[in-house]
Motif scaffolding. Structure first.
Motif, PDB file in Angstrom:
ATOM      1  N   ASP A  29     -16.127  27.309  60.510  1.00  0.00           N
ATOM      2  CA  ASP A  29     -16.790  26.223  60.628  1.00  0.00           C
ATOM      3  C   ASP A  29     -15.786  25.031  60.002  1.00  0.00           C
ATOM      4  O   ASP A  29     -15.885  23.719  60.067  1.00  0.00           O
ATOM      5  CB  ASP A  29     -18.133  25.794  59.669  1.00  0.00           C
ATOM      6  CG  ASP A  29     -18.728  24.453  59.900  1.00  0.00           C
ATOM      7  OD1 ASP A  29     -18.732  24.115  61.007  1.00  0.00           O
ATOM      8  OD2 ASP A  29     -19.538  24.086  58.745  1.00  0.00           O
ATOM      9  N   ASP A  34     -17.412  21.103  59.391  1.00  0.00           N
ATOM     10  CA  ASP A  34     -17.083  20.761  58.046  1.00  0.00           C
ATOM     11  C   ASP A  34     -17.091  21.560  57.112  1.00  0.00           C
ATOM     12  O   ASP A  34     -17.415  21.339  55.719  1.00  0.00           O
ATOM     13  CB  ASP A  34     -17.925  19.295  57.492  1.00  0.00           C
ATOM     14  CG  ASP A  34     -19.649  20.138  58.067  1.00  0.00           C
ATOM     15  OD1 ASP A  34     -19.644  21.345  58.137  1.00  0.00           O
ATOM     16  OD2 ASP A  34     -20.512  19.425  57.554  1.00  0.00           O
ATOM     17  N   ASP A  36     -18.989  24.341  55.945  1.00  0.00           N
ATOM     18  CA  ASP A  36     -20.076  24.377  54.987  1.00  0.00           C
ATOM     19  C   ASP A  36     -21.336  25.556  55.519  1.00  0.00           C
ATOM     20  O   ASP A  36     -22.012  25.673  54.718  1.00  0.00           O
ATOM     21  CB  ASP A  36     -20.747  23.079  54.856  1.00  0.00           C
ATOM     22  CG  ASP A  36     -21.479  22.537  55.832  1.00  0.00           C
ATOM     23  OD1 ASP A  36     -21.264  22.772  57.206  1.00  0.00           O
ATOM     24  OD2 ASP A  36     -22.189  21.517  55.802  1.00  0.00           O
ATOM     25  N   HIS A  37     -20.753  26.229  56.821  1.00  0.00           N
ATOM     26  CA  HIS A  37     -21.970  26.833  57.305  1.00  0.00           C
ATOM     27  C   HIS A  37     -22.037  28.088  56.453  1.00  0.00           C
ATOM     28  O   HIS A  37     -23.352  28.333  56.360  1.00  0.00           O
ATOM     29  CB  HIS A  37     -21.495  27.435  58.644  1.00  0.00           C
ATOM     30  CG  HIS A  37     -22.536  27.965  59.861  1.00  0.00           C
ATOM     31  ND1 HIS A  37     -23.807  27.369  59.643  1.00  0.00           N
ATOM     32  CD2 HIS A  37     -22.529  29.238  59.889  1.00  0.00           C
ATOM     33  CE1 HIS A  37     -24.822  28.035  60.354  1.00  0.00           C
ATOM     34  NE2 HIS A  37     -24.000  29.118  60.582  1.00  0.00           N
ATOM     35  N   ARG A 167     -21.769  19.197  65.540  1.00  0.00           N
ATOM     36  CA  ARG A 167     -20.696  18.528  64.977  1.00  0.00           C
ATOM     37  C   ARG A 167     -19.205  19.056  65.948  1.00  0.00           C
ATOM     38  O   ARG A 167     -18.552  18.115  66.098  1.00  0.00           O
ATOM     39  CB  ARG A 167     -20.402  19.158  63.640  1.00  0.00           C
ATOM     40  CG  ARG A 167     -20.090  18.096  62.665  1.00  0.00           C
ATOM     41  CD  ARG A 167     -19.834  18.878  61.507  1.00  0.00           C
ATOM     42  NE  ARG A 167     -21.034  18.620  60.410  1.00  0.00           N
ATOM     43  CZ  ARG A 167     -21.319  17.249  59.800  1.00  0.00           C
ATOM     44  NH1 ARG A 167     -20.337  16.480  59.825  1.00  0.00           N
ATOM     45  NH2 ARG A 167     -22.230  17.158  59.177  1.00  0.00           N
TER      46      ARG A 167
HETATM   47 MG    MG Z   1     -21.125  22.476  58.982  1.00  0.00          MG
END
Ligand code: MG
Ligand code: ADP
Length: 199
Positions: A29, A34, A36-37, A167
């Motif tokens: 990710d 970003d 954070d996955h 995203r």
């Molecule tokens: Mg993410």
């Protein structure tokens, strides 16, 4: 037949494998999202396991609906509502039976995947979790093992695709060449079915 304990084991095995793979999911990710996955899903499935222990729902449908609600309320990213919808809608489709057949589960999971597509607007080929989930449910009629293989292949197959949702789609063509993190975590979810079955 699959009972509430099977679905509880499915969630516990998913939480364990998300824990093991969190860094990898976050690394996937990072170039196209970003980063954070992994932490999103780790927080979510840890909370799922805790709430299942506390509330001890006693049917397959109730286990999955509670798990889905918990994901929605603990995961802030896009993946929370999407995975939450997947589990809630799958659970709802199972109704209040004490045990379900593998075929009933396959049909219910298909209903859950359809709900994710309706919510997020993704179709196969958009480089999202859908690219692992759809081949998995298609293979589920054969076996949990076939579903696992299909999900893993589906996740790998997102690499050459341009992301069309979420995203990663903001990057346009620059998303090409990166395996989708959500498809990768979906493959973990499907692989955990095998563990739940003790296979
Ligand atoms: Mg993410
Ligand atoms: P966020 O993108 O909000 O940071 P996560 O990083 O936890 O959330 O999850 C990203 C993953 O969510 C993507 O890799 C993709 O598989 C999935 N995803 C994002 N948007 C969609 C969508 N509209 N439909 C299906 N899956 C999506």
């Amino acid at each position: 037949m699959l009972d509430a304990d099977f679905f509880r084991r499915w969630m516990t095995a998913t939480a364990a494998s998300v824990d093991r793979e969190a860094e990898r999911l976050t690394a996937l990710d990072s170039p196209i999202g970003d980063a954070d996955h992994g932490s999103n899903l780790q927080r979510g499935f840890t909370a799922v396991v805790a709430t299942l222990e506390k509330e001890a729902p006693d049917t397959p449908g109730a286990v999955l609906m509670l798990a889905g609600r918990q994901l929605v309320s603990t995961v802030g990213g896009a993946s929370g509502p999407l995975y939450g919808t997947l589990l809630r809608r799958t659970g709802k489709a199972l109704g209040d039976a004490a045990e379900v057949t593998e075929e009933q589960f396959t049909d219910a999971l298909r209903t859950g995947i359809d709900a994710v597509m309706a919510l997020g607007g993704a179709v196969p080929g958009d480089a999202t979790m859908i690219d692992a989930l759809v081949p998995a449910v298609d293979a589920l009629a054969d076996s949990f093992g076939a579903a696992k293989t299909a999900a893993e292949e589906g996740a790998v197959a997102t690499t050459p695709l341009q992301a069309r949702k979420g995203r990663a789609s903001y990057l346009g063509e620059r998303s090409i060449g990166h395996q989708d993190p959500g498809a990768t975590s979906s493959a973990l979810l499907i692989a955990a079915l095998l563990e739940a079955a003790g296979e």
